[in-house]
Design a protein around this motif. Structure first.
Motif, mmCIF file in Angstrom:
data_model
loop_
_atom_site.group_PDB
_atom_site.id
_atom_site.type_symbol
_atom_site.label_atom_id
_atom_site.label_comp_id
_atom_site.label_asym_id
_atom_site.label_seq_id
_atom_site.Cartn_x
_atom_site.Cartn_y
_atom_site.Cartn_z
ATOM 1 N N ASP A 106 5.215 -8.054 -7.378
ATOM 2 C CA ASP A 106 5.368 -9.092 -6.361
ATOM 3 C C ASP A 106 5.705 -10.447 -6.966
ATOM 4 N N GLU A 158 2.433 -8.351 4.614
ATOM 5 C CA GLU A 158 3.651 -7.613 4.920
ATOM 6 C C GLU A 158 3.772 -7.431 6.429
ATOM 7 N N ARG A 217 7.737 -5.233 5.009
ATOM 8 C CA ARG A 217 8.472 -6.243 4.225
ATOM 9 C C ARG A 217 7.565 -7.419 3.913
ATOM 10 N N ARG A 218 7.671 -7.923 2.680
ATOM 11 C CA ARG A 218 6.866 -9.080 2.295
ATOM 12 C C ARG A 218 7.194 -10.254 3.218
#
Length: 83
Positions: A12, A60, A64-65
């Motif tokens: 990340d 998320e 998706r982040r």
């Protein structure tokens, strides 16, 4: 929409770096914060090493982040944490 919160992982770091340096986000963040790849990786490692005292998390949305959040215990006796 499905929203999940998970502990940040080393993969990340690019997302965290990009988000921390984005012009629309930067002005709202604390001046004293991790800003380099190395500092962010150390925070992620600390989050794994000290899960009760320190945490860095990725939010998320639909897989998706979408954002980040975190905490650091400031005073264990008084149960005070910085968010």
């Amino acid at each position: 929409m499905n929203v999940t919160i998970r502990r940040a992982r080393p993969d990340d770091v690019d997302f965290l770096l990009e988000l921390n340096s984005h012009e629309d986000v930067d002005r709202y963040l604390a001046a004293r914060r991790a800003t380099t790849r190395e500092e962010l990786l150390e925070e992620i490692e600390r989050s794994e090493r000290e899960p009760k005292d320190f945490g860095r998390f990725v939010v998320e949305a639909d897989g998706r982040r979408a954002g980040v959040m975190g905490f650091a215990v400031a005073n264990r006796g008084s149960r005070i944490a910085s968010l």
